[in-house]
Design an enzyme around this catalytic site. Structure first.
Site, PDB file in Angstrom:
ATOM      1  N   HIS A 306       0.906  -1.176   0.137  1.00 28.21           N
ATOM      2  CA  HIS A 306      -0.041   0.088  -0.030  1.00 28.21           C
ATOM      3  C   HIS A 306       0.863   1.287  -0.076  1.00 28.21           C
ATOM      4  O   HIS A 306       1.999   1.260   0.613  1.00 28.21           O
ATOM      5  CB  HIS A 306      -0.965  -0.025   1.274  1.00 28.21           C
ATOM      6  CG  HIS A 306      -2.120   1.127   1.216  1.00 28.21           C
ATOM      7  ND1 HIS A 306      -1.944   2.341   1.308  1.00 28.21           N
ATOM      8  CD2 HIS A 306      -3.249   0.724   0.569  1.00 28.21           C
ATOM      9  CE1 HIS A 306      -3.212   2.777   1.055  1.00 28.21           C
ATOM     10  NE2 HIS A 306      -3.927   1.953   0.692  1.00 28.21           N
ATOM     11  N   ASP A 363      -8.028  -5.447   0.261  1.00 29.77           N
ATOM     12  CA  ASP A 363      -8.512  -6.309  -0.801  1.00 29.77           C
ATOM     13  C   ASP A 363      -7.854  -7.889  -0.636  1.00 29.77           C
ATOM     14  O   ASP A 363      -8.607  -8.567  -1.381  1.00 29.77           O
ATOM     15  CB  ASP A 363      -7.795  -6.037  -2.311  1.00 29.77           C
ATOM     16  CG  ASP A 363      -8.559  -4.353  -2.794  1.00 29.77           C
ATOM     17  OD1 ASP A 363      -9.809  -4.215  -2.410  1.00 29.77           O
ATOM     18  OD2 ASP A 363      -7.730  -3.458  -3.022  1.00 29.77           O
TER      19      ASP A 363
HETATM   20  N1  ACO Z   1       4.086  -7.721  -4.546  1.00 29.67           N
HETATM   21  C1  ACO Z   1       5.474  -7.771  -4.877  1.00 29.67           C
HETATM   22  N2  ACO Z   1       6.212  -6.706  -4.970  1.00 29.67           N
HETATM   23  C2  ACO Z   1       5.499  -5.450  -4.434  1.00 29.67           C
HETATM   24  C3  ACO Z   1       4.312  -5.384  -4.286  1.00 29.67           C
HETATM   25  C4  ACO Z   1       3.441  -6.547  -4.298  1.00 29.67           C
HETATM   26  N3  ACO Z   1       1.914  -6.537  -4.188  1.00 29.67           N
HETATM   27  N4  ACO Z   1       3.563  -4.105  -3.817  1.00 29.67           N
HETATM   28  C5  ACO Z   1       5.088  -3.289  -4.066  1.00 29.67           C
HETATM   29  N5  ACO Z   1       5.914  -4.074  -4.131  1.00 29.67           N
HETATM   30  C6  ACO Z   1       7.492  -3.791  -4.229  1.00 29.67           C
HETATM   31  C7  ACO Z   1       7.773  -3.109  -5.594  1.00 29.67           C
HETATM   32  O1  ACO Z   1       8.343  -4.096  -6.681  1.00 29.67           O
HETATM   33  C8  ACO Z   1       8.875  -2.465  -5.223  1.00 29.67           C
HETATM   34  O2  ACO Z   1      10.062  -3.172  -5.220  1.00 29.67           O
HETATM   35  P1  ACO Z   1      11.299  -2.315  -5.523  1.00 29.67           P
HETATM   36  O3  ACO Z   1      11.946  -1.384  -4.394  1.00 29.67           O
HETATM   37  O4  ACO Z   1      12.482  -3.428  -5.536  1.00 29.67           O
HETATM   38  O5  ACO Z   1      11.237  -1.854  -7.050  1.00 29.67           O
HETATM   39  C9  ACO Z   1       8.611  -1.969  -3.892  1.00 29.67           C
HETATM   40  O6  ACO Z   1       7.827  -2.794  -3.217  1.00 29.67           O
HETATM   41  C10 ACO Z   1       7.710  -0.583  -3.784  1.00 29.67           C
HETATM   42  O7  ACO Z   1       6.607  -0.635  -4.549  1.00 29.67           O
HETATM   43  P2  ACO Z   1       6.040   0.395  -5.282  1.00 29.67           P
HETATM   44  O8  ACO Z   1       5.061   0.122  -6.643  1.00 29.67           O
HETATM   45  O9  ACO Z   1       6.872   1.907  -5.526  1.00 29.67           O
HETATM   46  O10 ACO Z   1       4.783   0.965  -4.406  1.00 29.67           O
HETATM   47  P3  ACO Z   1       3.674   2.068  -4.537  1.00 29.67           P
HETATM   48  O11 ACO Z   1       3.305   2.727  -3.416  1.00 29.67           O
HETATM   49  O12 ACO Z   1       4.048   2.607  -5.758  1.00 29.67           O
HETATM   50  O13 ACO Z   1       2.473   0.982  -4.927  1.00 29.67           O
HETATM   51  C11 ACO Z   1       0.491  -0.593  -4.579  1.00 29.67           C
HETATM   52  C12 ACO Z   1       1.481   0.691  -4.046  1.00 29.67           C
HETATM   53  C13 ACO Z   1       0.052  -0.047  -6.003  1.00 29.67           C
HETATM   54  C14 ACO Z   1      -0.525  -0.700  -3.883  1.00 29.67           C
HETATM   55  C15 ACO Z   1       1.494  -1.713  -5.033  1.00 29.67           C
HETATM   56  O14 ACO Z   1       1.953  -2.334  -3.750  1.00 29.67           O
HETATM   57  C16 ACO Z   1       0.956  -2.970  -5.675  1.00 29.67           C
HETATM   58  O15 ACO Z   1       0.928  -2.973  -6.705  1.00 29.67           O
HETATM   59  N6  ACO Z   1       0.138  -3.788  -4.790  1.00 29.67           N
HETATM   60  C17 ACO Z   1      -0.594  -4.819  -5.630  1.00 29.67           C
HETATM   61  C18 ACO Z   1      -1.997  -4.365  -6.063  1.00 29.67           C
HETATM   62  C19 ACO Z   1      -2.843  -4.046  -4.881  1.00 29.67           C
HETATM   63  O16 ACO Z   1      -3.065  -4.936  -4.013  1.00 29.67           O
HETATM   64  N7  ACO Z   1      -3.700  -2.849  -4.928  1.00 29.67           N
HETATM   65  C20 ACO Z   1      -4.417  -2.712  -4.004  1.00 29.67           C
HETATM   66  C21 ACO Z   1      -4.183  -1.441  -3.352  1.00 29.67           C
HETATM   67  S1  ACO Z   1      -5.048  -0.969  -1.825  1.00 29.67           S
HETATM   68  C22 ACO Z   1      -6.318   0.079  -2.810  1.00 29.67           C
HETATM   69  O17 ACO Z   1      -6.140   0.733  -3.641  1.00 29.67           O
HETATM   70  C23 ACO Z   1      -7.733  -0.107  -2.165  1.00 29.67           C
END
Ligand code: ACO
Length: 430
Positions: A306, A363
């Site tokens: 998140h 979720d």
């Molecule tokens: N699985 C694996 N790796 C992940 C995940 C995940 N679910 N989420 C983040 N990471 C990793 C990224 O690859 C990144 O790694 P790196 O530093 O080696 O490049 C690091 O964690 C940071 O991730 P970002 O994408 O920069 O984080 P951001 O804050 O932009 O994204 C998000 C947040 C979109 C929720 C992300 O965690 C994600 O894609 N999660 C899966 C989708 C999801 O569950 N979305 C629902 C969110 S809650 C809502 O909207 C109601």
């Protein structure tokens, strides 16, 4: 603490005012930065940008705290109802018994769609995604209400808020009925909000659906947990659109589109698709986690991570407990729940997830409850949208009532070509 921040750049020094929110969050006010220095700030994805002042929802992502208008989410999930929580979010205070009764009356009064709207459904192909239908139909419904373009007094706003909340539920259920080729049901005036929604989804003209009170409660709780979440992607979209003085319905219709994406509300559907795939293929949770972590992997553990929570999402905690309760009550054994728990356990022990502070989000477990209730997969994000309506309405109103409101218009750092002269087509390289 100093009440100004100092910025030193190219031998110049300027002072930037700071201010503190009601939960002691400190912000540097950069509104005069460009005037004073010619510089702008850069914050790709807005991770560090406060886009507005808001008194609706407070989140402390490090401590795992979520409060609507000051009330902890745990207390609201346990003791409130969705309609009461919606009132709190939209109007700022918990309603008195009379206020709640009046609001419920307005929800009932506005629950029917104009009959002509029913024909709009005929224009969609049967496999259209209900989020596309929802967004389009919210805009279409607004055409039947020219008065909503003017919401200058509190009474017309309250009436429109109730109309939107109530009709979104009717529109959503009708799109499901259309997709499965069943007649759309009319709402019932003797049922409360969430029970009425289940009736609209599952009753048939020849067989009334009689919802189990525990199922109604579980869905009501899901709506409460989704009701607002400060400046997320869809709410920021609603505010952005509303800042141009677009009407409430047009702004919310745009919010639905923003919510649809799998990185936002669409994640509840994506989680179940991921768990189903793991179940079908027989991949072990540890193996799946290893795949997600692989250097070139584009896969993510859906329902994890998140932007704001760097600790447990408090909504996920509540839903995990609710999941066990509902499945037990309904006598459902869902192998996807076992897989989800195993994935969570494995991820929370894994350095990759620990270092990046990735925890289950709202979720991760909500879809398993919705599945157990019998909600079809492509309606999951629609349910999220129904829940989020109060938050969108409240945020739109904050923009609308702000006497200093300006159109939202971020700047950019241009990185394209510098000036060049037009070449007639015959003179361009082939
Ligand atoms: N699985 C694996 N790796 C992940 C995940 C995940 N679910 N989420 C983040 N990471 C990793 C990224 O690859 C990144 O790694 P790196 O530093 O080696 O490049 C690091 O964690 C940071 O991730 P970002 O994408 O920069 O984080 P951001 O804050 O932009 O994204 C998000 C947040 C979109 C929720 C992300 O965690 C994600 O894609 N999660 C899966 C989708 C999801 O569950 N979305 C629902 C969110 S809650 C809502 O909207 C109601």
């Amino acid at each position: 603490m100093s009440d100004a921040a100092t910025l030193n750049f190219q031998g110049k020094s300027i002072e930037l005012p700071t201010f503190v929110g009601s939960e002691n969050e400190v912000a540097v006010d950069i509104q005069e930065l460009r005037n004073k220095t010619g510089m702008i700030t850069f914050d790709d994805g807005y991770g560090n940008t406060g886009s507005c002042l808001s008194s609706i929802t407070y989140i402390d992502g490090d401590a795992g705290i979520l409060r609507y208008r000051g009330y902890p989410i745990e207390q609201l999930a346990e003791e409130s109802t969705f309609v009461e929580t919606a009132y709190l979010i939209v109007f700022g205070e918990l309603p008195s018994a009379a206020e709640l009764q009046r609001f419920r009356g307005q929800l009932t009064a506005h629950q029917f769609l104009h009959e002509n709207l029913r024909h709009h459904y005929d224009g969609f192909p049967p496999n259209a995604h209900p989020m596309a239908i929802l967004s389009a139909m919210i805009n279409a419904a607004s055409c039947f209400q020219p008065a909503l373009m003017k919401l200058d007094d509190d009474e017309s706003f309250t009436s429109q808020a109730a109309r939107l909340m109530s009709q979104v539920r009717t529109i959503a259920a009708a799109s499901y009925k259309k997709s499965i080729g069943e007649p759309m049901m009319y709402p019932r005036s003797d049922l409360r909000y969430t029970a009425n929604f289940l009736h609209l989804l599952f009753s048939k003209p020849y067989a009334e659906y009689d919802p189990d009170p525990d199922v109604v409660r579980a869905l009501d709780q899901i709506f409460i947990l989704h009701a607002d979440h400060e400046q997320n992607c869809s709410t920021s979209t609603v505010r952005m659109v509303g800042s141009s003085q677009a009407n409430l319905w047009a702004s919310v219709s745009a919010g639905v589109c923003a919510l649809w994406g799998p990185l936002h509300g669409g994640a509840n559907q994506a989680v179940i698709e991921m768990l189903t795939e793991i179940h079908k293929s027989g991949v072990k949770p540890e193996e799946f986690i290893a795949r997600v972590k692989a250097k070139d992997s584009k896969a993510r553990l859906m329902g994890f991570g998140h932007r704001v929570y760097k600790n447990f999402d408090p909504r996920a905690k509540i839903l995990k407990a609710a999941c066990d309760k509902v499945l037990n009550k309904l006598g459902v054994h869902d192998p996807l729940l076992d897989i989800a728990k195993k994935l969570e356990e494995t991820a929370l022990r894994d350095d990759y997830f620990v270092e990046r502070k990735l925890y289950p989000n709202v979720d991760f477990y909500s879809g398993i409850i919705m599945r157990a209730i019998g909600i079809p997969l492509n309606m999951f994000t629609v349910l999220f949208a129904i829940g989020r309506i109060p938050g969108w309405i409240a945020n739109w109103r904050e923009v609308h009532l702000n006497p200093k409101a300006r159109i939202y218009r971020p700047r950019q750092i241009y990185t394209g070509p510098t000036k060049r002269d037009y070449l007639p087509i015959g003179k361009r390289a082939t």
